[in-house]
Design a protein around this motif. Structure first.
Motif, PDB file in Angstrom:
ATOM      1  N   THR A 241     -17.972  46.068 119.473  1.00 13.76           N
ATOM      2  CA  THR A 241     -17.928  44.788 118.759  1.00 13.76           C
ATOM      3  C   THR A 241     -18.790  44.836 117.504  1.00 13.76           C
ATOM      4  N   THR A 242     -18.668  43.779 116.711  1.00 12.01           N
ATOM      5  CA  THR A 242     -19.505  43.603 115.526  1.00 12.01           C
ATOM      6  C   THR A 242     -20.155  42.232 115.581  1.00 12.01           C
TER       7      THR A 242
ATOM      8  N   PRO B  78     -20.943  51.505 117.913  1.00 14.36           N
ATOM      9  CA  PRO B  78     -20.110  52.685 117.650  1.00 14.36           C
ATOM     10  C   PRO B  78     -18.655  52.445 118.045  1.00 14.36           C
ATOM     11  N   GLY B  79     -17.765  52.838 117.142  1.00 13.28           N
ATOM     12  CA  GLY B  79     -16.341  52.715 117.420  1.00 13.28           C
ATOM     13  C   GLY B  79     -15.743  51.360 117.105  1.00 13.28           C
ATOM     14  N   ALA B  80     -16.548  50.412 116.658  1.00 17.89           N
ATOM     15  CA  ALA B  80     -16.034  49.072 116.376  1.00 17.89           C
ATOM     16  C   ALA B  80     -15.263  49.053 115.063  1.00 17.89           C
ATOM     17  N   THR B  81     -14.273  48.204 115.001  1.00 20.48           N
ATOM     18  CA  THR B  81     -13.532  47.978 113.763  1.00 20.48           C
ATOM     19  C   THR B  81     -14.269  46.937 112.939  1.00 20.48           C
TER      20      THR B  81
END
Length: 225
Positions: free
Chosen positions: A48-49, A70-73
């Motif tokens: 998440t962001t 890490p890996g969040a859009t």
């Protein structure tokens, strides 16, 4: 500039103001006046962001950062909002409690300072005196001092004291066990009382930290005698 720190729907915990711990206070939106500091703890779940915006009071402009796990859009977010934000107030300030308050002690000296001035003519003062004609607050070492800041103007003033941390102990006639700070916002036509110990002898500036106001004359000094 004064800002609202806005995390949208995400909850953060305020753990310190101006470098001094407070009882953790949860929220999604926090006021931050000129020269104030704010320590927030926020969790960013995996994938998440969390946007952390500074929204300028009385305006639509905003800036900030995006915290991303890490890996969040990471989506692109605009630099303005559709509606102007409100002016800062002391509603959050009144909920804050110092994690370690000043020690219990009788007040030895009380002083009052009026914040005066106007936009036209552009003149900002303390007790109707600019820096060149200042009236210092005189204290002695080893005192517990209360300083009442009364804002008689139509603008808010973030008041800063050098060389000391003070505790916010009164807002608009209500006593409280507020946070330890070195800068407190005094809203238009409002009154804030702060308490501190005179444990750092010298000559210390106290002034509005809207630096345009300070340069125009809203600055005096605390003097040990």
């Amino acid at each position: 500039t004064a800002f609202w720190i806005d995390l949208g729907d995400h909850i953060a915990s305020a753990v310190a103001v101006d470098g001094n711990p407070v009882t953790p206070a949860a929220g999604t939106r926090f006021p931050l006046a000129q020269a104030q500091r704010l320590d927030l703890v926020v969790e960013v779940p995996a994938g998440t962001t969390v946007p952390v915006f500074a929204r300028r009071e009385g305006d639509t402009k905003r800036t900030g950062i995006i915290l991303a796990a890490p890996g969040a859009t990471v989506a692109k977010l605009g630099s303005s909002t559709t509606e102007k934000d409100s002016p800062l107030d002391l509603s959050f300030e009144q909920t804050l409690v110092a994690a370690k308050a000043l020690s219990a002690k009788a007040v030895d000296a009380r002083h009052s300072v009026m914040l005066t001035g106007s936009m036209s003519p552009y003149a900002w003062m303390m007790d109707d005196r600019a820096w060149g004609n200042r009236k210092p607050v005189e204290v002695a070492a080893g005192q517990r001092v209360e300083l009442e800041l009364m804002n008689h103007t139509m603008m808010a003033h973030p008041m800063h004291l050098h060389g000391h941390h003070f505790q916010v102990v009164g807002i608009n006639g209500k006593r409280l066990n507020g946070p330890l700070r070195d800068t407190v916002l005094v809203p238009s036509m409002g009154t804030v009382v702060v308490a501190f110990d005179t444990d750092n002898p010298g000559r210390w500036l106290h002034h509005c930290h809207n630096l345009y106001h300070m340069a125009a004359g809203m600055m005096s000094e605390l003097v040990y005698v």
